[in-house]
Design an enzyme around this catalytic site. Structure first.
Site, short mmCIF file in Angstrom:
data_model
loop_
_atom_site.label_atom_id
_atom_site.label_comp_id
_atom_site.label_asym_id
_atom_site.label_seq_id
_atom_site.Cartn_x
_atom_site.Cartn_y
_atom_site.Cartn_z
N PHE A 62 0.81 -1.22 0.00
CA PHE A 62 0.00 0.00 0.00
C PHE A 62 0.84 1.26 0.00
O PHE A 62 0.39 2.31 0.44
CB PHE A 62 -0.99 -0.02 1.17
CG PHE A 62 -1.72 -1.33 1.31
CD1 PHE A 62 -2.64 -1.72 0.34
CD2 PHE A 62 -1.45 -2.20 2.35
CE1 PHE A 62 -3.28 -2.93 0.43
CE2 PHE A 62 -2.09 -3.43 2.44
CZ PHE A 62 -3.00 -3.79 1.47
N ILE A 101 2.46 -7.51 -5.33
CA ILE A 101 2.27 -7.25 -3.89
C ILE A 101 0.87 -7.67 -3.43
O ILE A 101 0.45 -7.33 -2.34
CB ILE A 101 2.52 -5.77 -3.56
CG1 ILE A 101 1.52 -4.85 -4.29
CG2 ILE A 101 3.95 -5.38 -3.90
CD1 ILE A 101 1.61 -3.39 -3.85
N GLY A 102 0.19 -8.42 -4.30
CA GLY A 102 -1.17 -8.85 -3.98
C GLY A 102 -2.18 -8.29 -4.96
O GLY A 102 -3.36 -8.59 -4.90
N THR A 103 -1.68 -7.48 -5.88
CA THR A 103 -2.55 -6.81 -6.83
C THR A 103 -3.05 -7.73 -7.93
O THR A 103 -4.00 -7.40 -8.62
CB THR A 103 -1.78 -5.66 -7.49
OG1 THR A 103 -0.56 -6.20 -8.01
CG2 THR A 103 -1.43 -4.59 -6.49
N ARG A 120 -9.33 -0.60 -20.37
CA ARG A 120 -9.52 -2.03 -20.48
C ARG A 120 -9.24 -2.69 -19.13
O ARG A 120 -8.26 -2.34 -18.46
CB ARG A 120 -8.58 -2.63 -21.52
CG ARG A 120 -8.77 -4.16 -21.67
CD ARG A 120 -7.79 -4.78 -22.63
NE ARG A 120 -7.76 -4.14 -23.93
CZ ARG A 120 -8.72 -4.26 -24.84
NH1 ARG A 120 -9.76 -5.01 -24.61
NH2 ARG A 120 -8.60 -3.63 -25.99
N ASN A 156 -8.02 -8.39 -16.13
CA ASN A 156 -8.55 -9.59 -15.48
C ASN A 156 -9.70 -9.17 -14.57
O ASN A 156 -9.50 -8.62 -13.49
CB ASN A 156 -7.45 -10.27 -14.65
CG ASN A 156 -7.93 -11.55 -13.99
OD1 ASN A 156 -9.11 -11.69 -13.63
ND2 ASN A 156 -7.04 -12.50 -13.82
N PRO A 157 -10.94 -9.40 -15.02
CA PRO A 157 -12.09 -8.91 -14.25
C PRO A 157 -12.13 -9.43 -12.81
O PRO A 157 -12.63 -8.74 -11.92
CB PRO A 157 -13.29 -9.44 -15.05
CG PRO A 157 -12.76 -9.67 -16.43
CD PRO A 157 -11.31 -10.06 -16.27
N LYS A 190 -5.88 1.75 -17.65
CA LYS A 190 -5.65 3.03 -16.98
C LYS A 190 -5.25 2.90 -15.51
O LYS A 190 -5.04 3.92 -14.84
CB LYS A 190 -6.91 3.90 -17.09
CG LYS A 190 -7.19 4.32 -18.53
CD LYS A 190 -8.55 4.95 -18.68
CE LYS A 190 -8.50 6.45 -18.65
NZ LYS A 190 -9.83 7.06 -18.93
N GLU A 215 -5.64 2.09 -7.13
CA GLU A 215 -5.85 3.15 -6.17
C GLU A 215 -7.22 3.83 -6.25
O GLU A 215 -7.72 4.34 -5.25
CB GLU A 215 -4.73 4.20 -6.35
CG GLU A 215 -3.46 3.69 -5.69
CD GLU A 215 -2.19 4.27 -6.23
OE1 GLU A 215 -1.95 4.10 -7.44
OE2 GLU A 215 -1.45 4.87 -5.46
#
Lengths: 179, 701
Positions: free
Chosen positions: B236, B464-466, B588, B591-592, B661, B665
């Site tokens: 974070f 990092i977990g994103t 776009r 990964n939904p 984009k 955050e």
């Protein structure tokens, strides 16, 4: 001071020497190399170190190893058997109920234990005060987690997730509770 | 820049490392198996400012199992001028909790006990830790610079005259708290010195940054430092810039050559040693005509930094982007205090800034008698309000309308404190959200292909977990025009080409664009040199991140709209948030599945900011009192209700070859404002200081 103890961890017996200040968590991670339970706070506040200790979920950072000589411990690594993931583990993956993964082993152990607690009729604060305003109670019998996400939210609140995957954990656990 | 055709992109794939993470088998930095490790425990200052006049290590050194004791008397001289990193270089103490030493021992238990036996004597100096009174005392200064990329102070038109003559005026001051990142995985390091150099396992958002920082500090060549970061347990922002814990670990390892030294910050130390989000005092002044069209916007922010190093969070950064206004001013001021240095935290700038701006917009809507959604629609700019650049894509209006529709906003009665259900006051609120589409410099990638069609993609990026590992693999497969199974992405090792830091929601843009360039280069080389066939020995290319020719032609930003339902117990002030809903325009979505997790995670952290989190400073001693996870409350499962995140289809050919984009955050931006606005709608009470806790509402019960 050092002392010798035995622990049964994920089905395997271990004889080990521990400092009497060593927690169950550090015994697992630093002595036995089992890093499945995580150290997030070392104060029993985050739940990342949750294991099944003699069948019940416990914060392993708050348990001294010397006080649990002979204990049976199951970590998230031990929930998977013969290479097959536990249904809770599969459900967490499918629902993306984690991000960084650091709290995840603790969450999953906690969730598995919680299903047993609910089935055994252990009440929670929500059981006593359900959202619909009806009277709950301690002797109401098994709690239907699948039907009451607030029960899951309440019972899982000892395990913090800073990535905040809570909204995915609840349906992940509901799905297992349903099956 | 040619667009990449999506095949793997857009698929809701499970995380590639999921099976490892659910069993706890994905190794985080501290867990890397190393032979015969030693353990480091830190000694920290117990005064806020002063000088060490005596240090007695005899008791600590005498403990069986203690290998070495580190103080400023035996620490190496560092080759860095970064004030935060320059620990143990003298007896000076700059804040309470600063590292003044460390004990290296055979076990963590011995190290910790012995660290408590190091006796340090101080000559104390008076300290100043009070942001609130800094303004009255004339202690504020204009920062040298805020975070890069955007202007610090903005003046457009004549704000004072426009405000004075505005038909409707809002002039309010909002406060946000000191927040600590508190990733569940603490900041951890394993450091090992050998004759070949230094090997580090570090929990970081930027392995290359650790490599160069440590090399500079310890006067090594970067290639003498190897950094591994295969998995990171949340960050974070706190694990972006380097902090003194890595320095202390490397110093300690120097005292026990060849032995790996393990160092994990305690949760207490995490509140002092790893940066934090500065508290802010923000004054927002809005002027509008009776139709709600903005005529002037003024946004000023006062923040704190340390005396060791300047860090200014650009809380006003988003303000010029969101709404059309002929007159605009932003200002930043800082107080340098005897405290640790703040640092970036999820959506630095936008997160606290949009809380203030979007709260003020809610107040303006009420003052104008307008619906808050309608107010925002009326102030949509045609081009960027500051420089007149066209937006590469801007769909805030679509998000506002779609969010309102999904949330059921149309039937909302604007009257505050008008709905009661079973003893609860019920309200709803909303806020707009935005985050710039950033790209960070410094990435390279190596791509190898073998005759069997397998591609290996190497870069020292991190997950990092994103969901980076998964999403970037999807990008690579499409860039290379092959199936996912033919791509192996390797991250988290400085042996691979350097990668820009994980931050600014810029990972996919920076790293993905680099991979797309690498794929193009691979095709060019195959066609030009090998007739389109992979040679028997395989082929390898290494490229830098390409330029984006559209950067100066377009303003690039993501947008969204957030909605929240709040219930406040009338007698007690207890606040619950049964529902949050956000609709985003973020280009776009690669990964939904993982994208949705990012968005709901941000929204939930925004809920946490709105209602729970605050690091409370004791001004007498200069430290955070509630420095643990029992008293610094981050949202738990029971605090969170339904959280819904949606996005609209958005095709942006200018931002990067993928059309993405950034999503890490924007979810936290505006979330606190939506909740604060809903609290006002529920109770009729406007709390302008976060977190909104029940004690602040009780006087109005």
């Amino acid at each position: 001071m050092d002392t010798e103890i035995t622990l049964r961890v994920d089905g395997a017996d271990h004889r080990l020497t521990v400092d009497t200040r060593t927690t169950v968590l550090d015994a697992l991670r630093e002595r036995l190399g089992n890093t499945s339970p995580k150290k997030g706070c070392d104060h029993g506040q985050c739940g990342a170190c949750t294991v099944l200790l003699d069948g019940q979920r416990a914060n392993s950072c708050l348990a001294l190893a010397v006080a649990h000589d002979g204990a049976e411990i199951v970590t998230a690594a031990g929930l998977a058997t013969d290479g097959e993931l536990h249904p809770m583990q599969r459900s967490f993956i499918t629902h993306d109920a984690f991000q960084c993964g650091y709290c995840t082993p603790g969450q999953i152990v906690s969730a598995v234990a919680m299903l047993q607690e609910a089935a055994a009729g252990w009440p929670s604060a929500v059981t006593f005060h359900p959202a619909d305003g009806t009277d709950g109670g301690a002797d109401a019998g098994p709690v239907d987690l699948a039907a009451d996400p607030d029960e899951i939210r309440e019972r899982m609140s000892g395990n913090l997730c800073r990535c905040a995957a809570y909204a995915n954990m609840v349906p992940a656990i509901q799905e297992v509770a349903r099956s | 820049m040619s667009a990449v055709t999506p095949r793997a992109m857009g698929q809701a794939l499970d995380r590639l490392e999921g099976a490892d993470k659910v069993r706890g088998l994905a190794p985080y930095a501290f867990e890397h198996p190393v032979p015969h490790p030693a353990y480091l425990s830190a000694v920290r200052s117990t005064v806020a400012t002063g000088e060490i006049v005596g240090i007695d290590c005899s008791q600590a050194s005498a403990q069986p199992g203690v290998l070495a004791v580190l103080t400023h008397l035996n620490a190496p001289r560092l080759g860095t001028d970064d004030g935060e990193l320059r620990i143990l270089q003298s007896g000076d103490v700059a804040f309470r909790g600063q590292f003044v030493g460390g004990v290296i021992a055979e076990t963590s238990e011995i190290a910790r006990h012995a660290a408590g036996l190091v006796r340090v004597e101080y000559r104390e100096r008076p300290h100043d830790v009070d942001l609130e009174s800094s303004r009255e005392r004339g202690q504020l200064r204009v920062p040298q610079q805020t975070m890069a990329l955007f202007p610090m102070d903005i003046d457009k038109g004549d704000v004072d005259s426009a405000l004075a003559s505005a038909a409707v005026q809002v002039d309010c001051t909002y406060r946000t708290a000191w927040y600590n990142h508190n990733p569940l995985e603490p900041h951890t390091t394993i450091a090992r010195w050998t004759s070949d150099g230094l090997t580090l396992h570090v929990s970081t958002q930027h392995p290359r940054g650790v490599q160069t920082t440590v090399a500079t500090a310890f006067r090594l060549e970067p290639d003498q430092v190897r950094v591994f970061s295969p998995h990171v347990g949340g960050a974070f922002g706190s694990k972006g810039p380097r902090h003194s814990d890595v320095i202390l670990a490397v110093m300690a390892a120097q005292l026990v050559p060849d032995r790996p030294v393990r160092f994990a910050l305690t949760r207490h130390e995490m509140f002092t040693q790893t940066g934090y989000r500065t508290p802010t005092i923000q004054r927002v002044r809005l002027g509008a005509d009776t139709d709600g069209r903005l005529t002037a916007v003024s946004h000023e922010s006062i923040e704190q930094t340390s005396r060791l190093k300047e860090f200014a969070e650009h809380a006003t950064r988003a303000t010029p982007t969101v709404y059309a206004t002929p007159h605009l001013r932003t200002r930043q001021q800082l107080a340098a205090l005897d405290l640790p240095t703040p640092v970036i935290m999820r959506a630095p700038g936008e997160c606290p800034g949009m809380y203030a701006l979007e709260s003020a917009m809610d107040e303006l809507a009420i003052a104008c008698g307008l619906d808050p959604v309608e107010l925002r629609l009326r102030n949509e700019p045609d081009t960027h309000p500051l420089d007149g650049l066209p937006f590469s894509s801007r769909n805030l209006s679509a998000c506002l309308r779609e969010g309102a529709r999904r949330f059921g906003w149309e039937s909302r009665d604007p009257t505050p404190r008008a709905r009661r259900r079973d003893g609860w006051l019920v309200g709803t609120g909303m806020a707009a959200t935005t985050y710039p589409t950033l790209r960070l410099p410094g990435s390279k990638v190596t791509i190898r292909v073998t005759p069997d069609g397998r591609h290996t993609v190497l870069m020292a990026a991190v997950d990092i977990g994103t969901g980076t590992r998964t999403a970037l693999t999807q990008v690579a497969a499409d860039a290379l025009r092959v199936d996912l199974a033919q791509v192996e992405l390797r991250l988290g090792d400085t042996a691979y080409p350097p990668a820009a830091p994980e931050g600014g929601s810029a990972g996919i843009t920076s790293w993905g664009a680099t991979i797309c360039e690498g794929a193009d280069e691979l095709r060019r080389r195959l066609a030009a040199d090998h007739g389109g066939t992979v040679p028997a020995e395989g082929l390898e290319v290494t490229v830098d991140m390409p330029e984006n020719p559209h950067l100066k032609q377009y303003a690039m930003h993501a947008f969204g709209a957030q909605f929240a339902e709040v219930r406040v117990r009338e007698e007690t002030g207890e606040i619950r948030v049964p529902r949050q809903l956000g609709v985003y325009a973020v280009g776009r979505v690669v990964n939904p599945k993982t994208a949705r997790s990012q968005l709901i995670g941000g929204m939930t952290m925004g809920l946490s900011m709105a209602l729970h989190e605050a690091s409370l400073l004791d001004p007498r001693y200069g430290h955070v009192v509630n420095h643990d996870l029992a008293t610094y409350h981050v949202s738990s499962n029971a605090d969170v209700g339904t959280v819904e995140a949606y996005w609209i289809e958005e095709d942006d050919p200018y931002v990067n070859p993928m059309g993405t984009k950034g999503i890490g955050e924007i979810g936290i931006v505006g979330a606190a404002a939506a909740i604060a606005n809903a609290v006002h709608h529920a109770t009729g009470v406007r709390i302008r200081e976060l977190p909104i806790t029940l004690d602040k509402l009780l006087p109005y019960a």
